[in-house]
Design a protein around this motif. Sequence first.
Motif, PDB file in Angstrom:
ATOM      1  N   UNK A   1       0.826  -1.203   0.000  1.00 16.55           N
ATOM      2  CA  UNK A   1       0.000   0.000   0.000  1.00 16.55           C
ATOM      3  C   UNK A   1       0.866   1.260   0.000  1.00 16.55           C
ATOM      4  N   UNK A   2       2.009   1.199   0.681  1.00 15.89           N
ATOM      5  CA  UNK A   2       2.920   2.345   0.673  1.00 15.89           C
ATOM      6  C   UNK A   2       3.469   2.576  -0.732  1.00 15.89           C
ATOM      7  N   UNK A   3       3.829   1.498  -1.419  1.00 13.14           N
ATOM      8  CA  UNK A   3       4.357   1.643  -2.781  1.00 13.14           C
ATOM      9  C   UNK A   3       3.279   2.142  -3.729  1.00 13.14           C
ATOM     10  N   UNK A   4       2.089   1.589  -3.613  1.00 11.08           N
ATOM     11  CA  UNK A   4       1.021   1.983  -4.546  1.00 11.08           C
ATOM     12  C   UNK A   4       0.618   3.446  -4.356  1.00 11.08           C
ATOM     13  N   UNK A   5       0.568   3.871  -3.088  1.00 11.27           N
ATOM     14  CA  UNK A   5       0.117   5.229  -2.783  1.00 11.27           C
ATOM     15  C   UNK A   5       1.238   6.259  -2.844  1.00 11.27           C
ATOM     16  N   UNK A   6       2.482   5.814  -2.650  1.00 16.42           N
ATOM     17  CA  UNK A   6       3.594   6.753  -2.527  1.00 16.42           C
ATOM     18  C   UNK A   6       3.597   7.483  -1.198  1.00 16.42           C
ATOM     19  N   UNK A   7       2.943   6.906  -0.187  1.00 14.44           N
ATOM     20  CA  UNK A   7       2.823   7.561   1.115  1.00 14.44           C
ATOM     21  C   UNK A   7       3.256   6.628   2.242  1.00 14.44           C
ATOM     22  N   UNK A   8       3.657   7.242   3.355  1.00 13.97           N
ATOM     23  CA  UNK A   8       3.931   6.560   4.629  1.00 13.97           C
ATOM     24  C   UNK A   8       5.126   5.609   4.575  1.00 13.97           C
ATOM     25  N   UNK A   9       6.050   5.867   3.651  1.00  9.32           N
ATOM     26  CA  UNK A   9       7.285   5.079   3.628  1.00  9.32           C
ATOM     27  C   UNK A   9       8.496   5.998   3.565  1.00  9.32           C
ATOM     28  N   UNK A  10       8.382   7.199   4.128  1.00  9.93           N
ATOM     29  CA  UNK A  10       9.491   8.139   4.130  1.00  9.93           C
ATOM     30  C   UNK A  10       9.541   8.987   2.878  1.00  9.93           C
ATOM     31  N   UNK A  11      10.368  10.028   2.952  1.00 13.08           N
ATOM     32  CA  UNK A  11      10.441  11.006   1.862  1.00 13.08           C
ATOM     33  C   UNK A  11      11.533  10.689   0.849  1.00 13.08           C
ATOM     34  N   UNK A  12      12.391   9.720   1.175  1.00 10.79           N
ATOM     35  CA  UNK A  12      13.499   9.384   0.285  1.00 10.79           C
ATOM     36  C   UNK A  12      13.935   7.952   0.584  1.00 10.79           C
ATOM     37  N   UNK A  13      14.944   7.473  -0.133  1.00  7.74           N
ATOM     38  CA  UNK A  13      15.374   6.083   0.021  1.00  7.74           C
ATOM     39  C   UNK A  13      15.907   5.800   1.414  1.00  7.74           C
ATOM     40  N   UNK A  14      16.617   6.758   2.012  1.00  9.31           N
ATOM     41  CA  UNK A  14      17.158   6.555   3.361  1.00  9.31           C
ATOM     42  C   UNK A  14      16.017   6.353   4.351  1.00  9.31           C
ATOM     43  N   UNK A  15      15.022   7.236   4.301  1.00 12.38           N
ATOM     44  CA  UNK A  15      13.890   7.115   5.227  1.00 12.38           C
ATOM     45  C   UNK A  15      13.074   5.862   4.927  1.00 12.38           C
ATOM     46  N   UNK A  16      12.991   5.485   3.665  1.00 10.94           N
ATOM     47  CA  UNK A  16      12.247   4.270   3.313  1.00 10.94           C
ATOM     48  C   UNK A  16      12.841   3.064   4.031  1.00 10.94           C
TER      49      UNK A  16
END
Length: 232
Positions: free
Chosen positions: A97-112
Amino acid sequence: MNTDTLQLIQQHFPPKNPARIQLYSMATPNGQKASIMLEELGWEYDVHKVDITKDEQFHPAFLAVSPNNKIPAMIDPQGLNGELQALFESGAILLYLAEKSGKFAGRNAIERYQAIQWLMFQMGGIGPMFGQVGFFHKFAGKDITDPRPKERYVKEAARLLGVLDKHLREKNWVIGAEFTIADIAIFPWVSNLLGFYEAGGLVGIEQFPEVTRVLNAFLARPAVQRGMKIPA
């Protein structure tokens, strides 16, 4: 998923709108992860209660979505490639769901990857250990006279809370300023440990003020409040 399998699922769990995401769940900490995420996203979805107190998780229709007979499970008729996507395991559902929405997985690769590592911390540690505390403190395990199993899991649960408490110092959420899938994974389990399992005193929750601070912020979110009660 072939047509016959989908028909089997829909016969037992009739969709209100087959074009929507279909969530198969119960309001346990793992089930709440999926419903909270969907509520935070504000997406419309159909929810189907899988009553684990009546062994409904073993019904062939549910096993067709979740072969490990665990809630939650989900079907997205419009998956990432436009085709139907079926998923089980709460962590996988959050990542999807985070990938599909682009939300709630951080603002960049480090935060992801910060969010992912704390998601794994919950799945590999907090979930299994807190669940064992509940078993030995509230359910059938409380009748076992040997104190060592309960002591083992209580000690490990307290250790995990200590790890989390130290990490949360000077942070609003698990990865910092951003609310993510890490929070959605962890805090339903903390809430369940203190509430439903009634084990706050057992693990010495007063020693972990940062955990309770962020838990209170989590529980104050309207989408969390809705998601914690789904399905009713």
